[in-house]
Each structure stands twice: as structure tokens, then as C-alpha cells.
Design an enzyme around this catalytic site. Sequence first.
Site, short mmCIF file in Angstrom:
data_model
loop_
_atom_site.label_atom_id
_atom_site.label_comp_id
_atom_site.label_asym_id
_atom_site.label_seq_id
_atom_site.Cartn_x
_atom_site.Cartn_y
_atom_site.Cartn_z
N ASP A 1 -7.91 -5.49 0.15
CA ASP A 1 -8.40 -6.34 -0.94
C ASP A 1 -8.12 -7.82 -0.72
OD1 ASP A 1 -7.58 -3.73 -3.23
OD2 ASP A 1 -9.55 -4.33 -2.50
N HIS B 1 0.86 -1.20 0.00
CA HIS B 1 0.00 0.00 0.00
C HIS B 1 0.88 1.24 0.00
CE1 HIS B 1 -3.24 2.76 0.97
NE2 HIS B 1 -4.06 1.78 0.69
C1 SDX Z 1 -6.22 -0.18 -2.98
O1 SDX Z 1 -4.39 4.28 -2.18
C2 SDX Z 1 -5.42 3.71 -1.55
O2 SDX Z 1 -5.87 4.14 -0.51
C3 SDX Z 1 -6.01 2.53 -2.30
C4 SDX Z 1 -6.99 1.67 -1.50
C5 SDX Z 1 -8.30 2.42 -1.27
O3 SDX Z 1 -9.01 2.07 -0.32
O4 SDX Z 1 -8.67 3.27 -2.13
O5 SDX Z 1 -6.44 1.30 -0.28
C6 SDX Z 1 -7.39 0.42 -2.28
O6 SDX Z 1 -6.00 0.13 -4.12
C7 SDX Z 1 -5.31 -1.11 -2.23
C8 SDX Z 1 -4.08 -1.58 -3.09
C9 SDX Z 1 -4.55 -2.67 -4.04
N1 SDX Z 1 -3.50 -3.03 -5.00
C10 SDX Z 1 -2.79 -4.17 -4.89
O7 SDX Z 1 -2.94 -4.99 -3.99
C11 SDX Z 1 -1.82 -4.40 -6.04
C12 SDX Z 1 -0.48 -4.91 -5.50
N2 SDX Z 1 0.16 -3.86 -4.76
C13 SDX Z 1 1.20 -3.09 -5.40
O8 SDX Z 1 1.09 -2.95 -6.78
C14 SDX Z 1 1.63 -1.87 -4.61
O9 SDX Z 1 1.78 -2.27 -3.29
C15 SDX Z 1 0.76 -0.62 -4.64
C16 SDX Z 1 0.47 -0.20 -6.04
C17 SDX Z 1 -0.52 -0.84 -3.90
C18 SDX Z 1 1.53 0.49 -3.95
O10 SDX Z 1 2.70 0.61 -4.63
P1 SDX Z 1 3.73 1.83 -4.44
O11 SDX Z 1 3.44 2.61 -3.22
O12 SDX Z 1 3.81 2.56 -5.74
O13 SDX Z 1 5.08 1.04 -4.16
P2 SDX Z 1 6.03 0.44 -5.27
O14 SDX Z 1 5.25 -0.24 -6.37
O15 SDX Z 1 6.99 1.52 -5.67
O16 SDX Z 1 6.78 -0.70 -4.44
C19 SDX Z 1 7.83 -0.39 -3.54
C20 SDX Z 1 8.61 -1.70 -3.42
C21 SDX Z 1 9.01 -2.26 -4.79
O17 SDX Z 1 10.16 -3.05 -4.58
P3 SDX Z 1 11.53 -2.63 -5.28
O18 SDX Z 1 11.25 -2.60 -6.78
O19 SDX Z 1 11.85 -1.23 -4.73
O20 SDX Z 1 12.50 -3.69 -4.85
O21 SDX Z 1 7.77 -2.71 -2.83
C22 SDX Z 1 7.55 -3.75 -3.78
C23 SDX Z 1 7.88 -3.18 -5.14
O22 SDX Z 1 8.27 -4.21 -6.03
N3 SDX Z 1 6.13 -4.10 -3.72
C24 SDX Z 1 5.66 -5.33 -3.92
C25 SDX Z 1 4.28 -5.22 -3.77
N4 SDX Z 1 3.96 -3.95 -3.48
C26 SDX Z 1 5.12 -3.26 -3.46
N5 SDX Z 1 6.28 -6.49 -4.21
C27 SDX Z 1 5.49 -7.57 -4.37
N6 SDX Z 1 4.15 -7.55 -4.24
C28 SDX Z 1 3.52 -6.40 -3.94
N7 SDX Z 1 2.19 -6.38 -3.82
#
Ligand code: SDX
Length: 383
Positions: A320, A269
Site C-alpha cells: 500500500d 505486515h
Molecule cells: C494489506 O494480510 C494481507 O495479506 C493484507 C494485504 C493483502 O494484499 O491483502 O497484504 C494488504 O492489508 C497490507 C497491510 C496494510 N495495513 C497497513 O499498512 C496498516 C499499518 N500496519 C499495521 O497496522 C500492521 O503492520 C498490520 C495490521 C498490517 C499487521 O499487524 P500485526 O501482524 O497484527 O502486528 P501487530 O499490530 O501485532 O504489530 C507487532 C508490533 C507491534 O509493536 P509492539 O506493540 O509489540 O511494540 O509491530 C508494531 C506494533 O506496534 N507495528 C507497527 C506497525 N505495524 C506493526 N508499528 C508502527 N507502524 C506500523 N505500521
Amino acid sequence: MSATLTEKYPNYSPGLEGVIAGISTISEIDSDRSSLQYRGYDVHDLAEHGSFEETAYLLIYGKLPTTAELASFKAVLSAEREVPSQVYDVLRALPKDTHPMDAIRSAFSTLAPFDPDYEAPSTDDAANVRKAVRIIAKAGTMVANGHRIRNGLEPIKPNPAHDTAENFLYLMTGQEPPAKTVQVMDASLTLYAEHGFNASTFACRVTVATLSDLYSGIVTGIGTLRGPLHGGANEEAMKMLLDIGTPDKAQAWIDDALEGKKKIMGFGHREYKKRDSRAIYLTKVAKELGIEKGDTRFGEIADILEKTMEERKNIHPNVDFPAAYAYYLLGIPIDLYTPIFVIARVSGWSAHALEQLRNNRLIRPKCIYEGAANLDYVALENR
Ligand code: SDX
């Protein structure tokens, strides 16, 4: 972000991460305390002791309703549940394999011109509040009857005695839903209702900040929520759990996924750097459902995935993830998970749209230009 970009443009933050883009009184996310409050009330209290209707009232009107206020709010919602038949005509015209998020987005676009306040200026606050209540009333009807139409069934009339959660479940199945199912659905709608400047809410605010109308803001929100990085994650998380299948396969699956740098749906998140407070509540509910239904495999798989993600990447489940297997255990079709998110979030989107319009300023950030400049125009025949 690569070091060069940070050094080169200290004011630039990809994805607006950490950028303050507004001031709001609607909800507060406390990442360190893993807490979420709607207008100062903890969502766990609202989910446990309140209802989605109380929550929607709180978000729209800024205070918890009295008994009389709640009764009249529910009466208006019941009176506004039905939608014009033209909405169903449009849903029938869509291809059978249309994703329900595209169906509900089309339904709201169709509904807009039928709103009695359609001609009201977008700055008419009283008209916007009336529209918001109609939108909250009708979202579940359109999702559920859209599901019926996609499955070759006729839409059915909402039962005016039902609240939002019960109405959705009744229309979706054509049966009176069990009380426990209604209770879990109602709690999930409260938890999904609002979450600050998430992508879809911010997109909705950008839309109404141009003085476009509330329905356009809602359609923007739906289009934005659809993505798997946002609301679409609950459907992807369930597909992942079914792909894993049984707890004995979970460890190998997650090891392989992380080895392949895969994004694990339902985890991580932008705001919560510890646990998503909503996930804490819903995980408890989902696991209790598993025991009740005699199917605890998803809870067991979840434990393995959560432990591994925390140990390896310090990443936690978001709302989720438990919502996915809670809905599955309730027998909800997977392609309705994100539309259920819409049924709840139209209350948060509407509250933010009203707040934006009450103290509006066009939202228009800058961007850094790194393209070509000052080129001589070359005539077509010479290119
Ligand atoms: C919702 O914003 C809100 O409030 C949204 C929400 C709401 O109520 O409206 O809460 C609802 O959208 C919840 C999120 C649902 N999405 C997912 O579950 C999809 C999977 N999650 C990721 O794609 C990610 O965690 C995000 C998009 C939710 C947040 O991503 P960020 O803040 O842009 O972080 P990032 O992608 O830059 O990741 C930082 C690091 C990375 O590692 P490095 O490349 O630096 O080594 O963390 C890793 C990412 O690869 N990472 C994950 C991960 N989430 C982050 N690695 C594996 N699996 C994941 N889910």
C-alpha cells in the site's frame, strides 16, 4: 499477547495469527524470500510480462491462457463491462460525501439480483464462474462511474476495446488515458489481485462457506477491505505523505510518530517479516514515475521513512505504501485508492470462493468463554 493468556490458553492465537485455516492452490507467500506466486507464477513476471486479464484468468481457471483463450476471455469481459442503470440510480441516491468504498459495496449489492445466474444454487460451479467473470468485468465500471456520479457527472459507457485498467481510467476521466498510466495501473491490479488468506479473502470464504452466494462474499470482502489496517491503508499512507509534505520534514515527522507509538500506514505486515515483494516492484515503478513527472519528493520521503522503520522497528513497507504515491503521481483521486484495490481483488476473492465451494466445510471456530455463569434470574421489578 499477555503471558497469562498464552499460558492459560496455549491453543488460542489472537487474530488467528499463525493459525492454519485452510489449504489452497491459489497463491503462496514466501516471507523469507519476500516472494509471492499466483498458482506457481511469480507476480513480478505476471506484472512485468503479463496483464491483469491474464492474471485474472490464471486465478479463476487455474492456468495461464493461450492466445485464443485470452482473446475470448477479453471478449466476454468487454461484453460484460456495462451495468444495469438501476445501479447508477442507487449510486445517485447516496449522499454526495459517501466514501467510494461504501458506494462500490452498495453497487455490488444492487448488481447481484440482476445477474442472469441469480437464481442458480450457490453450489453451481459453472454459474459461479460466469458470475465471477461478470464481477471482474463490472467492478472498474462501477468504481469509475460511481466517481463520476459523486462529482455531478453522468456515467459513461465502457469502451469495449479497453481492458480493465484502461476502461477504469477512461471512465474515471472521460479521456483516453496515456499508455504509461495504463501500464502502471495494469501492473498494480496484478499485484493487488490476490494474497492468500488476508482478512477480506478469509471473510469472503467464511461467507460462501455457509452456502451463501458469490455476490454476498464479494460484499463481505469489500466491507472488510475498507479498514485502514487492511486495504484502507493506501489512502491513509498518501494522506501521511502529504502531511509530511517535503523530504526535509520527514525525519522529524517519523521520530515524533514513533515516539507517540503511532501506526505508520503502509508499513508492516502479518505475513511478510521482511519486505513485501509487491512493494519492491511498485517502489521502483513509483520512483520512476516521480522522475518522469518531475516530482521526486514522495520517493525521497519514502526513503527516510523506510530507513527509520527498518532501523528502529525492523518493519518494512507493504504494497500500500508505494501504491499510494504511484497513484498520486498518476493523478488518481485519493479516495479511489482502496476501490482500485477492489477492482483487482475481486479476482482473488472469486477464486477463493470457487475453491471453498468446491470442497466446502462450514467455517466456525471455537472461542474461550470467560464471562459469568449459572446466575439466578432476578425478576425485573427486583433489579
Ligand atoms: C494489506 O494480510 C494481507 O495479506 C493484507 C494485504 C493483502 O494484499 O491483502 O497484504 C494488504 O492489508 C497490507 C497491510 C496494510 N495495513 C497497513 O499498512 C496498516 C499499518 N500496519 C499495521 O497496522 C500492521 O503492520 C498490520 C495490521 C498490517 C499487521 O499487524 P500485526 O501482524 O497484527 O502486528 P501487530 O499490530 O501485532 O504489530 C507487532 C508490533 C507491534 O509493536 P509492539 O506493540 O509489540 O511494540 O509491530 C508494531 C506494533 O506496534 N507495528 C507497527 C506497525 N505495524 C506493526 N508499528 C508502527 N507502524 C506500523 N505500521
